[in-house]
Design a protein around this motif. Sequence first.
Motif, short mmCIF file in Angstrom:
data_model
loop_
_atom_site.label_atom_id
_atom_site.label_comp_id
_atom_site.label_asym_id
_atom_site.label_seq_id
_atom_site.Cartn_x
_atom_site.Cartn_y
_atom_site.Cartn_z
N ASP A 278 0.81 -1.21 0.00
CA ASP A 278 0.00 0.00 0.00
C ASP A 278 0.85 1.27 0.00
O ASP A 278 0.39 2.32 -0.44
CB ASP A 278 -0.96 0.01 1.19
CG ASP A 278 -2.22 -0.79 0.93
OD1 ASP A 278 -2.86 -0.55 -0.11
OD2 ASP A 278 -2.55 -1.68 1.73
N GLU A 279 2.08 1.17 0.47
CA GLU A 279 2.95 2.34 0.52
C GLU A 279 3.72 2.56 -0.77
O GLU A 279 4.21 3.67 -1.02
CB GLU A 279 3.96 2.19 1.68
CG GLU A 279 3.32 2.18 3.05
CD GLU A 279 4.35 2.05 4.16
OE1 GLU A 279 5.56 2.27 3.88
OE2 GLU A 279 3.96 1.71 5.29
N TRP B 110 0.13 1.56 -6.60
CA TRP B 110 -1.30 1.70 -6.88
C TRP B 110 -1.78 0.40 -7.53
O TRP B 110 -1.30 0.03 -8.61
CB TRP B 110 -1.55 2.86 -7.84
CG TRP B 110 -1.21 4.21 -7.28
CD1 TRP B 110 -0.21 5.04 -7.69
CD2 TRP B 110 -1.92 4.91 -6.25
NE1 TRP B 110 -0.23 6.21 -6.96
CE2 TRP B 110 -1.27 6.15 -6.07
CE3 TRP B 110 -3.03 4.61 -5.46
CZ2 TRP B 110 -1.68 7.09 -5.13
CZ3 TRP B 110 -3.44 5.53 -4.53
CH2 TRP B 110 -2.79 6.76 -4.37
N LYS C 249 3.62 7.31 -4.75
CA LYS C 249 3.94 6.33 -3.71
C LYS C 249 5.44 6.32 -3.44
O LYS C 249 6.23 6.90 -4.18
CB LYS C 249 3.47 4.93 -4.14
CG LYS C 249 1.95 4.78 -4.22
CD LYS C 249 1.32 4.81 -2.85
CE LYS C 249 -0.18 4.48 -2.90
NZ LYS C 249 -0.77 4.45 -1.55
N ARG C 250 5.83 5.64 -2.39
CA ARG C 250 7.23 5.63 -1.97
C ARG C 250 8.09 4.90 -3.00
O ARG C 250 7.70 3.85 -3.51
CB ARG C 250 7.31 4.93 -0.60
CG ARG C 250 8.63 5.02 0.09
CD ARG C 250 8.46 4.83 1.61
NE ARG C 250 7.87 3.56 1.98
CZ ARG C 250 8.54 2.42 2.08
NH1 ARG C 250 9.82 2.37 1.79
NH2 ARG C 250 7.92 1.32 2.47
#
Length: 216
Positions: free
Chosen positions: A125-126, A129, A144-145
């Motif tokens: 989730d980090e 997508w 996102k990371r």
Amino acid sequence: MIDIPPGQVTLSDRRTQRNWAVELAPYQLAAFPVTQELYTRVTGLRPSTASGDQLPVEGVSWWDAVHFCNTLSEREGLAPAYTLPFDGEGIDWDASADGYRLPTEAEWEHAGRAGTTGPHYGPLDEIAWYRGNSGERLREVGGKRPNPWGLYDMLGNVWDWCWDFYDPEVYGTYRVLRGGGWFDEHWSCRVSARRRSHPTFRVDDVGFRIARSLTH
């Protein structure tokens, strides 16, 4: 473009239960998938079904991606990596060229792992997508990371075209896709996951990112 260190990666095909190791020289890989803004600036075309300058370009075939690489190389005064035939059947890759190209499947996985060993380079989730968090739509790049080497969206958002044939004996000219997309379940968004598509197909969750060889 991010400098990727040399190394070895072991690829695996779940369908055939085959594993093979590949030694890699250093190379460069784009920190982000090619955006719609960049694709339009280089080609004059806007093929994507979703619209947004910082969304990944999608709806591009493998052939579209190869042509983009050569066009961008020529614009920047670099040697094109590909010799494109008039009939669209064969294609030669000049490994000594300093121009832009698609990553090989091994280069993609080596860069995607960035020294990690699990199915993801961080909590999904980090970093990605995918169907569980995308709202079932494409998202802007870089949201996102990144992985430990500074590469964004290696998992999720759009699948990336790679240079390699998937399995010529069974699937002919089909090329490899890597990374998972915005509509995929979590099990498809793994660094080792492989998908395939015909080089002329254009799909709304398939894009690409560019690589360069480090020539001397």
